[in-house]
Design a protein around this motif. Structure first.
Motif, PDB file in Angstrom:
ATOM      1  N   HIS A   4      43.384  51.396  51.183  1.00 24.63           N
ATOM      2  CA  HIS A   4      44.054  52.049  50.061  1.00 24.63           C
ATOM      3  C   HIS A   4      44.654  53.373  50.550  1.00 24.63           C
ATOM      4  N   THR A  18      49.312  53.656  44.593  1.00 23.68           N
ATOM      5  CA  THR A  18      48.043  53.177  44.036  1.00 23.68           C
ATOM      6  C   THR A  18      48.200  51.900  43.210  1.00 23.68           C
ATOM      7  N   THR A  19      49.418  51.656  42.712  1.00 22.13           N
ATOM      8  CA  THR A  19      49.624  50.547  41.780  1.00 22.13           C
ATOM      9  C   THR A  19      50.795  49.674  42.225  1.00 22.13           C
ATOM     10  N   TYR A  76      44.487  47.914  45.821  1.00 23.54           N
ATOM     11  CA  TYR A  76      45.481  48.505  44.915  1.00 23.54           C
ATOM     12  C   TYR A  76      45.227  47.993  43.506  1.00 23.54           C
ATOM     13  N   HIS A  77      45.746  48.727  42.553  1.00 20.78           N
ATOM     14  CA  HIS A  77      45.687  48.294  41.162  1.00 20.78           C
ATOM     15  C   HIS A  77      46.861  47.335  40.981  1.00 20.78           C
ATOM     16  N   VAL A  94      49.255  44.789  38.813  1.00 22.14           N
ATOM     17  CA  VAL A  94      49.687  44.504  37.446  1.00 22.14           C
ATOM     18  C   VAL A  94      50.753  43.412  37.481  1.00 22.14           C
ATOM     19  N   ASP A 101      44.602  43.303  37.770  1.00 20.24           N
ATOM     20  CA  ASP A 101      43.838  44.236  36.941  1.00 20.24           C
ATOM     21  C   ASP A 101      44.397  44.293  35.523  1.00 20.24           C
ATOM     22  N   PHE A 114      53.306  51.757  34.220  1.00 22.64           N
ATOM     23  CA  PHE A 114      52.685  52.391  35.390  1.00 22.64           C
ATOM     24  C   PHE A 114      51.906  53.652  35.022  1.00 22.64           C
ATOM     25  N   HIS A 134      48.607  51.867  33.375  1.00 21.79           N
ATOM     26  CA  HIS A 134      47.735  51.117  34.284  1.00 21.79           C
ATOM     27  C   HIS A 134      47.603  51.740  35.675  1.00 21.79           C
ATOM     28  N   GLY A 135      48.235  52.895  35.883  1.00 21.89           N
ATOM     29  CA  GLY A 135      48.172  53.487  37.219  1.00 21.89           C
ATOM     30  C   GLY A 135      48.282  54.994  37.144  1.00 21.89           C
ATOM     31  N   SER A 194      53.772  54.087  42.234  1.00 23.31           N
ATOM     32  CA  SER A 194      53.785  52.664  41.924  1.00 23.31           C
ATOM     33  C   SER A 194      54.946  51.946  42.596  1.00 23.31           C
TER      34      SER A 194
END
Length: 236
Positions: free
Chosen positions: A3, A8-9, A120-121, A123, A147, A164, A167-168, A174
């Motif tokens: 990571h 992150t997303t 990573y997150h 989506v 996620d 984003f 969720h991030g 993102s």
């Protein structure tokens, strides 16, 4: 994968990014044009169907149901209101077949999503019929790796900024990955994120725009197998 704090997303488009979709629309359109062969030229019927789809997007949104209704509307138009009920029944049957079509994952889709999950997150961001998209995700076996899942009516910079942020860590950290420059790449970059284009041999004509070659956060890869390496290179 390791990571990193700059990214992150990761958002993934679904249709024609993770699995085949457009080819079923093309096959059904060919079948539809054949049904009306006595009423006009193939190119003219296709053009009129596209016009109906454009008109109806604002009413029905994206997806198979809207496409089916547009075919019915076109059949009524092309035949001057005299389309036989049997043809309408065939159009409805073709639409139902599309809604039941088995999922065909695109190359490297599963291995790439599996590799990125956890680090990573992830989506899934897709537009279309709610039931159909949920069915495809369930059938794909990829659902548990995401996620979050967002099924939206359209994709704009505001859509990505909202998703984003929810969720991030906001669009700046993102990335959106998809086959459509118009829906997946350009608006994600406009929102402040990365836009990664994974071209598909078939992309709906209404999704065509010029690639944002001057944008510093635009990248293009040949297939999803190249995504983990690309992420490592930009995430340092």
């Amino acid at each position: 994968m390791q990571h990193n704090r700059n990214l992150t997303t990761i958002g993934f488009d679904a249709d024609d990014t993770l699995w085949q979709n457009e080819q079923f629309f093309r096959m059904t359109e060919k079948r539809f044009v054949g049904m009306l062969a006595d009423h006009g030229e193939e190119t003219d019927i296709s053009a009129r169907l596209l016009d109906a789809e454009k008109r109806n997007l604002a009413v029905y949104g994206f997806g198979i149901k809207g496409f089916t209704l547009s075919m019915i509307e076109t059949a009524i138009e092309v035949t001057g209101g005299r389309v036989p009920a049997a043809v309408i029944a065939d159009i409805l049957a073709a639409g139902r077949e599309m809604l039941g079509h088995p999922i065909e994952a695109l190359p490297h889709a599963r291995e790439t999503v599996e590799k990125l999950a956890g680090a990573y997150h992830l989506v899934l961001i897709t537009k279309g019929d709610l039931f159909d998209q949920e069915r495809k995700l369930a059938q794909s076996g990829l659902g548990d790796l995401f996620d979050a899942v967002e099924i939206v009516s359209d994709k704009s910079a505001a859509t990505y900024a909202r998703i984003f942020s929810r969720h991030g860590d906001g669009p700046g950290k993102s990335m959106m990955v998809g086959n459509s420059l118009k829906s997946d790449v350009v608006p994600a970059i406009e929102a402040g994120g990365w836009g990664i284009h994974v071209p598909h041999e078939l992309t709906w004509v209404l999704e065509h725009v010029e690639p944002p070659v001057g944008a510093s956060r635009f990248r293009q890869i040949a297939d999803l197998g190249q995504l983990p390496g690309l992420i490592e290179s930009i995430a340092e």
